[in-house]
Design a protein around this motif. Structure first.
Motif, PDB file in Angstrom:
ATOM      1  N   THR A 168       0.723  -1.085  -0.025  1.00  0.00           N
ATOM      2  CA  THR A 168      -0.080  -0.124   0.008  1.00  0.00           C
ATOM      3  C   THR A 168       0.706   1.284   0.022  1.00  0.00           C
ATOM      4  OG1 THR A 168      -0.250   0.294   2.540  1.00  0.00           O
ATOM      5  CG2 THR A 168      -1.642  -1.335   1.403  1.00  0.00           C
ATOM      6  N   GLY A 169       2.250   1.270   0.398  1.00  0.00           N
ATOM      7  CA  GLY A 169       3.046   2.540   0.424  1.00  0.00           C
ATOM      8  C   GLY A 169       2.625   3.138   1.685  1.00  0.00           C
ATOM      9  N   VAL A 170       1.889   2.732   2.646  1.00  0.00           N
ATOM     10  CA  VAL A 170       1.668   3.254   3.796  1.00  0.00           C
ATOM     11  C   VAL A 170       2.273   2.650   5.227  1.00  0.00           C
ATOM     12  CG1 VAL A 170      -0.146   3.828   5.362  1.00  0.00           C
ATOM     13  CG2 VAL A 170      -0.594   4.117   2.979  1.00  0.00           C
ATOM     14  N   THR A 171       2.836   3.355   5.823  1.00  0.00           N
ATOM     15  CA  THR A 171       3.548   2.800   7.157  1.00  0.00           C
ATOM     16  C   THR A 171       2.714   2.740   8.342  1.00  0.00           C
ATOM     17  OG1 THR A 171       5.999   3.330   6.356  1.00  0.00           O
ATOM     18  CG2 THR A 171       5.597   2.926   8.869  1.00  0.00           C
ATOM     19  N   PRO A 172       2.034   1.730   8.795  1.00  0.00           N
ATOM     20  CA  PRO A 172       0.911   1.931   9.977  1.00  0.00           C
ATOM     21  C   PRO A 172       1.575   2.390  11.194  1.00  0.00           C
ATOM     22  CG  PRO A 172       1.370  -0.310   8.788  1.00  0.00           C
ATOM     23  CD  PRO A 172       2.370   0.361   8.473  1.00  0.00           C
ATOM     24  N   GLY A 173       0.766   3.232  11.693  1.00  0.00           N
ATOM     25  CA  GLY A 173       1.115   3.689  13.010  1.00  0.00           C
ATOM     26  C   GLY A 173       0.399   2.817  14.147  1.00  0.00           C
ATOM     27  N   GLU A 174       0.122   3.200  15.070  1.00  0.00           N
ATOM     28  CA  GLU A 174      -0.427   2.665  16.289  1.00  0.00           C
ATOM     29  C   GLU A 174      -1.695   1.899  15.948  1.00  0.00           C
ATOM     30  OE1 GLU A 174      -2.086   3.245  21.103  1.00  0.00           O
ATOM     31  OE2 GLU A 174      -1.370   5.073  19.872  1.00  0.00           O
ATOM     32  N   ILE A 175      -1.793   0.463  16.477  1.00  0.00           N
ATOM     33  CA  ILE A 175      -3.119  -0.260  15.957  1.00  0.00           C
ATOM     34  C   ILE A 175      -3.844  -0.459  17.171  1.00  0.00           C
ATOM     35  CG2 ILE A 175      -3.490  -2.482  15.327  1.00  0.00           C
ATOM     36  CD1 ILE A 175      -0.798  -2.847  14.013  1.00  0.00           C
ATOM     37  N   THR A 176      -5.203  -0.429  16.640  1.00  0.00           N
ATOM     38  CA  THR A 176      -6.155  -0.542  17.905  1.00  0.00           C
ATOM     39  C   THR A 176      -6.708  -1.787  17.394  1.00  0.00           C
ATOM     40  OG1 THR A 176      -6.912   1.604  18.023  1.00  0.00           O
ATOM     41  CG2 THR A 176      -8.558   0.112  18.776  1.00  0.00           C
ATOM     42  N   TRP A 177      -6.619  -2.973  18.588  1.00  0.00           N
ATOM     43  CA  TRP A 177      -6.987  -4.255  18.288  1.00  0.00           C
ATOM     44  C   TRP A 177      -8.283  -4.629  18.684  1.00  0.00           C
ATOM     45  CZ3 TRP A 177      -3.611  -7.252  15.469  1.00  0.00           C
ATOM     46  CH2 TRP A 177      -2.050  -6.739  15.305  1.00  0.00           C
ATOM     47  N   THR A 178      -8.890  -5.672  18.236  1.00  0.00           N
ATOM     48  CA  THR A 178     -10.181  -6.287  18.607  1.00  0.00           C
ATOM     49  C   THR A 178     -10.153  -7.597  18.320  1.00  0.00           C
ATOM     50  OG1 THR A 178     -12.508  -5.933  18.654  1.00  0.00           O
ATOM     51  CG2 THR A 178     -11.410  -5.700  16.484  1.00  0.00           C
ATOM     52  N   THR A 179     -11.190  -8.337  18.858  1.00  0.00           N
ATOM     53  CA  THR A 179     -11.502  -9.748  18.243  1.00  0.00           C
ATOM     54  C   THR A 179     -12.203  -9.899  17.045  1.00  0.00           C
ATOM     55  OG1 THR A 179     -11.108 -10.519  20.379  1.00  0.00           O
ATOM     56  CG2 THR A 179     -12.159 -12.022  18.993  1.00  0.00           C
ATOM     57  N   ALA A 180     -11.691 -10.446  16.077  1.00  0.00           N
ATOM     58  CA  ALA A 180     -12.734 -10.496  14.787  1.00  0.00           C
ATOM     59  C   ALA A 180     -12.816 -12.148  14.171  1.00  0.00           C
ATOM     60  CB  ALA A 180     -11.767  -9.908  13.726  1.00  0.00           C
ATOM     61  N   HIS A 181     -13.772 -12.109  13.434  1.00  0.00           N
ATOM     62  CA  HIS A 181     -13.985 -13.292  12.670  1.00  0.00           C
ATOM     63  C   HIS A 181     -12.679 -13.910  11.624  1.00  0.00           C
ATOM     64  CE1 HIS A 181     -15.544 -16.046   9.227  1.00  0.00           C
ATOM     65  NE2 HIS A 181     -16.073 -16.591  10.128  1.00  0.00           N
ATOM     66  N   GLY A 182     -11.935 -12.917  11.125  1.00  0.00           N
ATOM     67  CA  GLY A 182     -11.004 -13.135  10.352  1.00  0.00           C
ATOM     68  C   GLY A 182     -11.002 -13.338   8.890  1.00  0.00           C
ATOM     69  N   ASP A 183     -12.431 -13.895   8.530  1.00  0.00           N
ATOM     70  CA  ASP A 183     -12.487 -14.133   7.269  1.00  0.00           C
ATOM     71  C   ASP A 183     -13.828 -13.771   6.777  1.00  0.00           C
ATOM     72  OD1 ASP A 183     -11.705 -15.236   4.636  1.00  0.00           O
ATOM     73  OD2 ASP A 183     -12.112 -17.381   5.178  1.00  0.00           O
ATOM     74  N   LEU A 184     -14.302 -12.685   6.835  1.00  0.00           N
ATOM     75  CA  LEU A 184     -15.710 -12.208   6.819  1.00  0.00           C
ATOM     76  C   LEU A 184     -16.032 -11.806   5.507  1.00  0.00           C
ATOM     77  CD1 LEU A 184     -18.022 -11.880   9.123  1.00  0.00           C
ATOM     78  CD2 LEU A 184     -17.705  -9.637   8.564  1.00  0.00           C
ATOM     79  N   HIS A 185     -16.617 -12.746   4.809  1.00  0.00           N
ATOM     80  CA  HIS A 185     -16.909 -12.579   3.452  1.00  0.00           C
ATOM     81  C   HIS A 185     -18.419 -13.250   2.969  1.00  0.00           C
ATOM     82  CE1 HIS A 185     -15.674 -16.585   2.410  1.00  0.00           C
ATOM     83  NE2 HIS A 185     -14.454 -16.367   2.774  1.00  0.00           N
ATOM     84  N   TRP A 186     -18.703 -13.157   1.744  1.00  0.00           N
ATOM     85  CA  TRP A 186     -20.169 -13.491   1.430  1.00  0.00           C
ATOM     86  C   TRP A 186     -20.493 -15.066   1.257  1.00  0.00           C
ATOM     87  CZ3 TRP A 186     -23.465  -9.854   2.495  1.00  0.00           C
ATOM     88  CH2 TRP A 186     -23.166  -8.657   2.449  1.00  0.00           C
ATOM     89  N   ALA A 187     -19.515 -15.760   1.291  1.00  0.00           N
ATOM     90  CA  ALA A 187     -19.435 -17.381   1.478  1.00  0.00           C
ATOM     91  C   ALA A 187     -19.684 -17.837   2.720  1.00  0.00           C
ATOM     92  CB  ALA A 187     -18.403 -17.923   0.514  1.00  0.00           C
ATOM     93  N   ASN A 188     -19.235 -16.963   3.779  1.00  0.00           N
ATOM     94  CA  ASN A 188     -19.009 -17.475   5.233  1.00  0.00           C
ATOM     95  C   ASN A 188     -20.276 -16.689   5.963  1.00  0.00           C
ATOM     96  OD1 ASN A 188     -16.884 -19.153   5.083  1.00  0.00           O
ATOM     97  ND2 ASN A 188     -15.449 -17.626   5.513  1.00  0.00           N
ATOM     98  N   LEU A 189     -21.137 -16.138   5.224  1.00  0.00           N
ATOM     99  CA  LEU A 189     -22.524 -15.540   5.957  1.00  0.00           C
ATOM    100  C   LEU A 189     -23.758 -16.082   5.338  1.00  0.00           C
ATOM    101  CD1 LEU A 189     -21.256 -11.828   6.025  1.00  0.00           C
ATOM    102  CD2 LEU A 189     -21.392 -13.337   7.724  1.00  0.00           C
ATOM    103  N   THR A 190     -24.640 -16.662   6.285  1.00  0.00           N
ATOM    104  CA  THR A 190     -25.836 -17.245   5.409  1.00  0.00           C
ATOM    105  C   THR A 190     -26.785 -16.209   5.603  1.00  0.00           C
ATOM    106  OG1 THR A 190     -26.727 -17.980   7.654  1.00  0.00           O
ATOM    107  CG2 THR A 190     -25.188 -19.437   6.556  1.00  0.00           C
ATOM    108  N   GLY A 191     -27.842 -16.127   4.571  1.00  0.00           N
ATOM    109  CA  GLY A 191     -29.170 -15.371   4.715  1.00  0.00           C
ATOM    110  C   GLY A 191     -30.360 -15.941   4.066  1.00  0.00           C
ATOM    111  N   PRO A 192     -31.239 -15.513   4.271  1.00  0.00           N
ATOM    112  CA  PRO A 192     -31.643 -14.305   4.937  1.00  0.00           C
ATOM    113  C   PRO A 192     -31.509 -14.620   6.653  1.00  0.00           C
ATOM    114  CG  PRO A 192     -33.819 -15.021   4.338  1.00  0.00           C
ATOM    115  CD  PRO A 192     -32.650 -16.021   3.674  1.00  0.00           C
ATOM    116  N   GLU A 193     -31.411 -15.610   7.229  1.00  0.00           N
ATOM    117  CA  GLU A 193     -31.133 -16.013   8.675  1.00  0.00           C
ATOM    118  C   GLU A 193     -29.663 -16.075   8.786  1.00  0.00           C
ATOM    119  OE1 GLU A 193     -32.048 -19.275  11.928  1.00  0.00           O
ATOM    120  OE2 GLU A 193     -33.201 -19.252  10.226  1.00  0.00           O
TER     121      GLU A 193
END
Length: 276
Positions: A168-193
């Motif tokens: 990206t050409g960007v040097t990251p600064g301070e990181i704010t961390w959280t807990t994430a799913h890690g692979d959130l895309h449309w094949a890993n989400l069901t719908g409409p439920e």
């Protein structure tokens, strides 16, 4: 989600699935093969004495199994609260054979299909017209997940410091961390439920990482991409969420070298980076 591997890998995994069914007391079914990248995983419907279930088979070269991806589903079952809708893990079985380690994961069956067959939405054949209640459920699920305390890492800081500047050409600064799913895309989400699938990669990640992944996987369908930006405006495009966005862009651009649908997405990601 991925195309079937070559005959040798396919035959080996199908044979291992038969062994997994015998090990866990399940009945194999014909067809319905859902493959992971390069045939590393094979998933599909199986039968039990009370109905249908889902079997996911994972393989790694013998001696190289274990670690984050291998243990992710079992650790999610232990640590992620029921308020996060996901298929329950009902049983596990491990074995080794002919130079390979295998893990069979027996899940409850989720009747609602994924929003898309591919991680990336396609404008010609994908419909992601999801109700407001679905988006509300997604917000609630990610909020509950963010509160989970874990030593797991969805993205390592070393990776961010090294690869984000490279792509990206960007040097990251301070990181704010959280807990994430890690692979959130449309094949890993069901719908409409709503159900969140595939928990092998969950763990800590920069704020905005999950939302950015969902947005980038929506780029070919502008209306859906705009809905994602609207829903996650509290992180996307903000200083706090910027490193999460840069990291998601980096991962897709790096994967574009080996995964065809990410190669098709790469130009859109680069355009987004210029705006970002």
């Amino acid at each position: 989600m991925f195309t079937a591997p070559g005959p040798a890998v396919r035959d080996r995994m199908l044979s291992a699935r038969g062994h997994a069914c015998a090990l866990l007391g399940l009945a194999d079914t014909v067809g319905g093969e859902v493959w992971g990248y390069a045939g590393r995983t094979l998933s599909g419907v199986v039968r039990t004495s009370t109905g249908v279930a889902w079997l996911r088979l994972v393989s790694d070269p013998q001696g190289k199994s274990g670690g984050k991806l291998w243990e992710g589903p079992r650790e999610a079952e232990r640590a992620v609260p029921p308020a996060v809708p996901r298929p329950r893990l009902l049983g596990l079985g491990d074995w080794s054979a002919e130079g390979w380690d295998y893990r069979a994961e027996h899940y409850e069956f989720v009747a609602t299909p994924p929003v898309a067959e591919s991680p990336v939405l396609h404008p010609l054949h994908q419909d992601a017209d999801l109700p407001d209640t679905w988006w509300q459920g997604l917000h609630q699920a990610l909020a509950h997940l963010a509160l989970v305390r874990t030593g797991r890492q969805a993205v390592r800081e070393q990776y961010i410091r090294r690869r984000v500047p490279e792509f990206t050409g960007v040097t990251p600064g301070e990181i704010t961390w959280t807990t994430a799913h890690g692979d959130l895309h449309w094949a890993n989400l069901t719908g409409p439920e709503l159900t969140l699938l595939d928990w092998e990669g969950w763990g800590t990640a920069p704020l905005g990482y999950d939302a950015a992944h969902l947005y980038l996987h929506s780029l070919p369908v502008p209306d859906v991409a705009e809905r994602v930006r609207k829903e996650f405006a509290h992180v996307l495009g903000t200083p706090a969420g910027r490193i999460g966005e840069l990291t998601a862009c980096t991962e897709i651009l790096q994967a574009a070298e080996r995964v065809p649908f990410y190669a098709e997405l790469a130009d859109g990601v680069r355009q987004y980076l210029r705006r970002l």
